[in-house]
Each structure stands twice: as C-alpha cells, then as structure tokens.
Design an enzyme around this catalytic site. Structure first.
Site, PDB file in Angstrom:
ATOM      1  N   HIS A  41       5.994   6.286  -0.682  1.00  0.00           N
ATOM      2  CA  HIS A  41       6.714   5.049  -0.976  1.00  0.00           C
ATOM      3  C   HIS A  41       5.842   3.847  -0.658  1.00  0.00           C
ATOM      4  CE1 HIS A  41       7.329   5.603   3.364  1.00  0.00           C
ATOM      5  NE2 HIS A  41       7.495   4.284   3.437  1.00  0.00           N
TER       6      HIS A  41
ATOM      7  N   HIS B 256       0.859  -1.190   0.000  1.00  0.00           N
ATOM      8  CA  HIS B 256       0.000   0.000   0.000  1.00  0.00           C
ATOM      9  C   HIS B 256       0.892   1.235   0.000  1.00  0.00           C
ATOM     10  CE1 HIS B 256       1.214  -0.517   4.183  1.00  0.00           C
ATOM     11  NE2 HIS B 256       1.203   0.814   4.191  1.00  0.00           N
TER      12      HIS B 256
END
Ligand code: 2AM
Length: 171
Positions: free
Chosen positions: A117, A40
C-alpha cells in the site's frame, strides 16, 4: 537510525495518489496527509539500527527482474488511508526475497504480513462518504531503495541511502 526499504513511485503514480488525496480533502477528511515527496511503497520496515551497513550488504544480494506496478483503488487500515496496487506475484516475490535477505543477514525487521500500500493519510479525522476513484496509473519497478526516516521540523523526512537495481532480464 530508523530504516525501511521501499519502492519509489513514478510521477504518474504520485499524481494518481495526489488525486485520491484531493478526493479525501474535498470531503473534509482531516488528518496527516503524506506529502508528495514522501509517497512510497514499503517492502520491509527495519526500524532502529546503529548503522545501515549490514542491511546494505544484505540487499546487494537480492536478485530480481523488473516488473510493472498498477495503482488499484483506495482502502484503509483503521484510520490510515492508502492507495493499493493490483495483486502481483512479482511484487510479492520481491518483498519475500528482500525479507529473506534481511533475515539471513540477521537484520531485524517487522514480520507483519506484506500488504502492499501507499499511505495517503494517517490519523484520518473521519471516513469519507465516497471512496475516491484512482485514475489509471502504472510504473515499471527496476529498483528499490533503503531509506532513512527522520522526524523533521515539519514532518517526516525520508532519505534514500542506497538503491538496488534489478539484475535479471525482464520476465
Ligand atoms: P505505513 O505507511 O503503513 O505507516 C516508514 O515508516 C514506512 O514504513 C511507512 O511506509 C510505514 O508504513 C512502514 N512501516 C511498516 N511497518 C512499520 C512499523 N512497524 N512502524 C513504522 N512504520 C512501519
């Protein structure tokens, strides 16, 4: 409960991340690899709260338009290895308005600078000799979710408690 707010990844983005993980594994880099179902991109980390109610109410007020996200390279913060995304003002704006909505509602969150990220690997045993390439991948972001994070028997379990859809026309 431990809460965070994140963008779910499309299957294409997950495949790109998995391929980068394979590239690290092939070089015998050990550590705690994120399982595919947990990949995610976090927008804000809230941490422990007695209930999700206040966060949910705050996030209902977030206005945003859909945008696209493109995978872009592998990098690290110390021994944490990630897949990055191309710098995108719409993504930065979404993180900013999500965080502002939490702050306005008095919901505490980690104020560290937003560095988008997708965590591939935590506690890497070594640095790879060659940084894995990322295959081209992109996705449309038309919602984000509030997740609960729990420690399961076999690692972390992330459960989406609520989703918040884009409510403005695409720019
Ligand atoms: P990370 O992937 O860089 O560890 C659930 O823990 C998610 O929240 C992860 O994506 C994690 O980021 C992110 N996160 C951000 N700030 C955090 C913090 N202070 N503690 C734990 N997780 C944090």
């Amino acid at each position: 409960m431990r809460l965070f707010i994140a963008i779910e990844l499309s299957e294409e983005m997950k495949r790109a991340a998995a391929q980068a993980q394979d590239g690290l594994r092939r070089q015998r880099v050990g550590g705690n690899y994120t399982p595919a179902e947990n990949l995610h991109m976090t927008l804000a980390f809230i941490g422990e709260l007695p209930s999700a109610e206040r966060a949910t109410a705050a996030l209902r007020a977030v206005d945003f338009a859909p945008f696209s996200l493109t995978a872009d390279g592998v990098g690290c913060f110390g021994d944490l290895w990630w897949m990055g995304v191309r710098a995108d003002p719409a993504l930065d704006a979404l993180a900013r308005i999500v965080r502002r909505a939490l702050a306005d509602a008095g919901v505490p969150f980690d104020r560290k600078r937003f560095r988008p990220h997708v965590t591939l690997l935590r506690r890497a045993s070594a640095a790879p000799r060659v940084i894995p390439e990322i295959r081209p991948a992109s996705m449309r972001v038309d919602r984000f979710c509030l997740y609960r994070s729990e420690r399961g028997k076999n690692g972390m379990i992330y459960t989406a408690l609520d989703a918040f859809a884009a409510n403005r026309p695409e720019a």
